[in-house]
Design an enzyme around this catalytic site. Structure first.
Site, PDB file in Angstrom:
ATOM      1  N   HIS A  61       0.823  19.169 -18.754  1.00 39.70           N
ATOM      2  CA  HIS A  61       1.945  19.037 -19.680  1.00 39.70           C
ATOM      3  C   HIS A  61       1.740  19.924 -20.902  1.00 39.70           C
ATOM      4  O   HIS A  61       0.724  19.802 -21.596  1.00 39.70           O
ATOM      5  CB  HIS A  61       2.089  17.572 -20.115  1.00 39.70           C
ATOM      6  CG  HIS A  61       3.283  17.311 -20.966  1.00 39.70           C
ATOM      7  ND1 HIS A  61       3.189  16.944 -22.285  1.00 39.70           N
ATOM      8  CD2 HIS A  61       4.612  17.382 -20.686  1.00 39.70           C
ATOM      9  CE1 HIS A  61       4.409  16.780 -22.784  1.00 39.70           C
ATOM     10  NE2 HIS A  61       5.285  17.031 -21.831  1.00 39.70           N
ATOM     11  N   HIS A  86      13.304  19.554 -23.608  1.00 34.82           N
ATOM     12  CA  HIS A  86      13.276  19.019 -22.248  1.00 34.82           C
ATOM     13  C   HIS A  86      14.636  19.083 -21.557  1.00 34.82           C
ATOM     14  O   HIS A  86      14.715  19.050 -20.334  1.00 34.82           O
ATOM     15  CB  HIS A  86      12.803  17.563 -22.262  1.00 34.82           C
ATOM     16  CG  HIS A  86      11.363  17.399 -22.637  1.00 34.82           C
ATOM     17  ND1 HIS A  86      10.969  17.054 -23.908  1.00 34.82           N
ATOM     18  CD2 HIS A  86      10.232  17.564 -21.916  1.00 34.82           C
ATOM     19  CE1 HIS A  86       9.646  16.986 -23.946  1.00 34.82           C
ATOM     20  NE2 HIS A  86       9.176  17.299 -22.773  1.00 34.82           N
ATOM     21  N   ARG A 160       8.836  -1.965 -40.869  1.00 38.02           N
ATOM     22  CA  ARG A 160       8.230  -3.133 -41.502  1.00 38.02           C
ATOM     23  C   ARG A 160       9.335  -4.128 -41.828  1.00 38.02           C
ATOM     24  O   ARG A 160      10.124  -3.941 -42.743  1.00 38.02           O
ATOM     25  CB  ARG A 160       7.491  -2.728 -42.793  1.00 38.02           C
ATOM     26  CG  ARG A 160       6.899  -3.923 -43.571  1.00 38.02           C
ATOM     27  CD  ARG A 160       5.807  -4.608 -42.770  1.00 38.02           C
ATOM     28  NE  ARG A 160       5.128  -5.668 -43.497  1.00 38.02           N
ATOM     29  CZ  ARG A 160       5.245  -6.961 -43.216  1.00 38.02           C
ATOM     30  NH1 ARG A 160       6.042  -7.355 -42.232  1.00 38.02           N
ATOM     31  NH2 ARG A 160       4.544  -7.859 -43.888  1.00 38.02           N
ATOM     32  N   CYS A 207       3.594   1.561 -46.225  1.00 38.89           N
ATOM     33  CA  CYS A 207       3.350   0.132 -46.372  1.00 38.89           C
ATOM     34  C   CYS A 207       2.053  -0.082 -47.144  1.00 38.89           C
ATOM     35  O   CYS A 207       1.089   0.675 -46.978  1.00 38.89           O
ATOM     36  CB  CYS A 207       3.255  -0.518 -44.999  1.00 38.89           C
ATOM     37  SG  CYS A 207       2.924  -2.291 -45.029  1.00 38.89           S
ATOM     38  N   TYR A 343       1.262  -8.580 -51.815  1.00 43.62           N
ATOM     39  CA  TYR A 343       1.231  -7.181 -52.225  1.00 43.62           C
ATOM     40  C   TYR A 343       0.604  -7.005 -53.609  1.00 43.62           C
ATOM     41  O   TYR A 343       1.177  -6.389 -54.512  1.00 43.62           O
ATOM     42  CB  TYR A 343       2.634  -6.576 -52.161  1.00 43.62           C
ATOM     43  CG  TYR A 343       3.221  -6.600 -50.769  1.00 43.62           C
ATOM     44  CD1 TYR A 343       2.551  -5.970 -49.717  1.00 43.62           C
ATOM     45  CD2 TYR A 343       4.407  -7.265 -50.487  1.00 43.62           C
ATOM     46  CE1 TYR A 343       3.059  -5.996 -48.426  1.00 43.62           C
ATOM     47  CE2 TYR A 343       4.923  -7.305 -49.199  1.00 43.62           C
ATOM     48  CZ  TYR A 343       4.242  -6.671 -48.174  1.00 43.62           C
ATOM     49  OH  TYR A 343       4.736  -6.706 -46.894  1.00 43.62           O
TER      50      TYR A 343
END
Length: 488
Positions: A61, A86, A160, A207, A343
């Site tokens: 490939h 492709h 997320r 994140c 957080y």
């Protein structure tokens, strides 16, 4: 072209099987195809209703074996959609040589819809995404696709979610902007938002838990097992938040104030996701905070906040509230769990018995970060020369000025070549991709590859995880390390 011409022997090998398939195609179920997803079981893929055994083509490939293996046991369409090359007749002719049968017409994917299931209406996701949790859905692109393009394609942008994905009607959608005492509250439709000047910027979202898995290897933490893919980059477009707030009568103020965002995603109790940023940032035109309705030239995908989300350049992803329903200016930051009780970073000495979330500020700007995306950990690389690729980014608009790469665990270093959009002073909102071509000395059997980035404030990543470990596994930005073997 050489690769394609080299397929002659392989295609001849398949001729007898292809002729048999054409005369009387074998019928397979999707479950049978799914079972063929490794070199040991052979690699099967589907395109439309046709089934192909591409085992002998994997190592030929042109894009590399790892990219073709992403589709193993499943459909090619989601991957071909990412790479338009492709969709050409000669590619389909090559693929046709590997046909072994067709999918059963009766083979339908079983329905998982249940009216009592809050996640039943979640959107369909790209199969290349590496799933960390299904409910709510959280996933990251594989490293070999993450830095394939400077702009991350929408289908493989890391996802997320904290709650089920709402299915909102753009025709009835309204964004509520709470006005000040002597101002006016606004109820904005999408058409109303389109009337504000359209602003476009390229922004990287990361994140807070990106690379958490490395902290978890040192000592257990609580949170999703993100690897190095909880970061992506897109071209966002929408109305500037400062313009919308000004329309409602809000102005910068000398006293502390916060802009609170509330999403339209909610749990069964009706609790919505929420977050906030300082008013000073929200009202600063140079901060370029957006109420975004486009992502890479298209309406926001559902997983990424359709029809409107907040984009806060240079700030942790947790503040980029999706499916935005309400904006208000308050004297204190959002009372949302995700602002007050999550957080936040703590000392390595703090555990769940001693943690005091009120003692630490909410994460806003993120520290300097970089990671290696190629080669992958544990991979075998060719002798002579190795190509190392990755990304680098820093929060707060700080530009990445250098990425250092070591092949011997940090004993010696080389400087990588940076690639990406020109970084604007104090507005470097997007990552830099980087690459290093390095010679591998003769006789070397393994490489301990390390990278570290430096931003324009000369912040640099720490060398190990231990000093920055914390119980939530956030802010993980130690030197990124990959160990590979060298082919003899």
């Amino acid at each position: 072209m050489g690769t394609l011409l080299g397929l002659g022997a392989v295609l001849t090998y398949h001729d007898h099987r292809c002729r048999a398939a054409q005369e009387s195609p074998h019928i397979y179920t999707r479950e049978e195809v799914k079972a063929h997803s490794s070199l040991e079981t052979r690699i099967w893929v589907t395109l439309g209703s046709e089934v192909f055994d591409v085992t002998e083509f994997v190592h030929l490939h042109p894009g590399g074996p790892s990219k073709l293996m992403l589709a193993a046991g499943g459909p090619l369409e989601p991957f071909w959609a990412l790479y338009a090359v492709h969709n050409q007749s000669h590619i389909r002719e090559i693929l046709a040589q590997y046909k072994i049968g067709e999918l059963s017409p009766e083979d339908k994917a079983p329905s998982t819809l249940k009216t009592s299931d809050p996640y039943a209406d979640d959107p369909i996701r790209h199969p290349a995404l590496k799933v960390n949790s299904q409910r709510p859905f959280n996933a990251e692109p594989p490293p070999e696709l993450l830095t394939e393009n400077y702009i991350t394609p929408n289908p493989i942008f890391f996802t997320r979610n904290h709650l089920p994905v709402p299915n909102l009607d753009p025709n009835t959608y309204r964004l509520h902007i709470v006005g000040p005492p002597r101002g006016q509250s606004l109820s904005l439709s999408l058409d109303d938002l389109y009337q504000f000047p359209k602003h476009e910027i390229t922004v990287t979202l990361q994140c807070a838990g990106n690379r958490r898995s490395e902290m978890n290897q040192l000592k257990e933490v609580r949170g999703l097992e993100w690897r190095a893919g909880a970061i992506s980059t897109a071209r966002w477009a929408g109305a500037r938040l400062c313009d919308v707030l000004s329309k409602a009568g809000h102005q910068p103020c000398e006293t502390e104030a916060h802009v609170c965002f509330e999403g339209l995603d909610s749990d069964p109790t009706g609790t919505a996701y929420g977050a906030s940023i300082p008013l000073a940032r929200a009202m600063d035109p140079e901060a370029e905070v957006l109420l975004a309705y486009e992502m890479n030239g298209q309406p926001l995908p559902r997983d990424h906040g359709f029809p409107v989300r907040v984009v806060v350049p240079g700030v942790v992803g947790a503040r980029h509230v999706k499916w935005l329903g309400k904006v208000s200016v308050e004297p204190e930051e959002s009372y949302s769990h995700w602002q007050r009780r999550d957080y936040k970073g703590f000392s390595p000495s703090v555990d769940w018995d001693t943690v005091d979330f009120d003692s630490a500020p909410s994460i806003q700007e993120l520290p300097v970060q970089s990671a290696i995306t190629e080669p992958k950990d544990g991979e075998m690389v060719e002798s002579g020369e190795v190509i190392v690729k990755g990304y680098a980014w820093s929060g707060g608009g700080r530009a990445v000025i250098r990425v250092d790469v070591s092949l011997d665990g940090g004993l010696t270093w080389q400087v990588a070549e940076l690639d990406g959009e020109k970084q604007r002073p104090r507005k470097a909102w997007a990552w830099q991709l980087w690459q290093l071509r390095a010679s591998v000395p003769p006789g070397i059997k393994e490489l301990n590859i390390v990278c570290k980035a430096v931003d324009d404030s000369y912040n640099v990543q720490p060398d190990t995880v231990a000093p920055i470990w914390n119980l939530r596994g956030v802010l993980s930005n130690a030197w990124h390390r990959v160990h590979v073997r060298v082919a003899p």
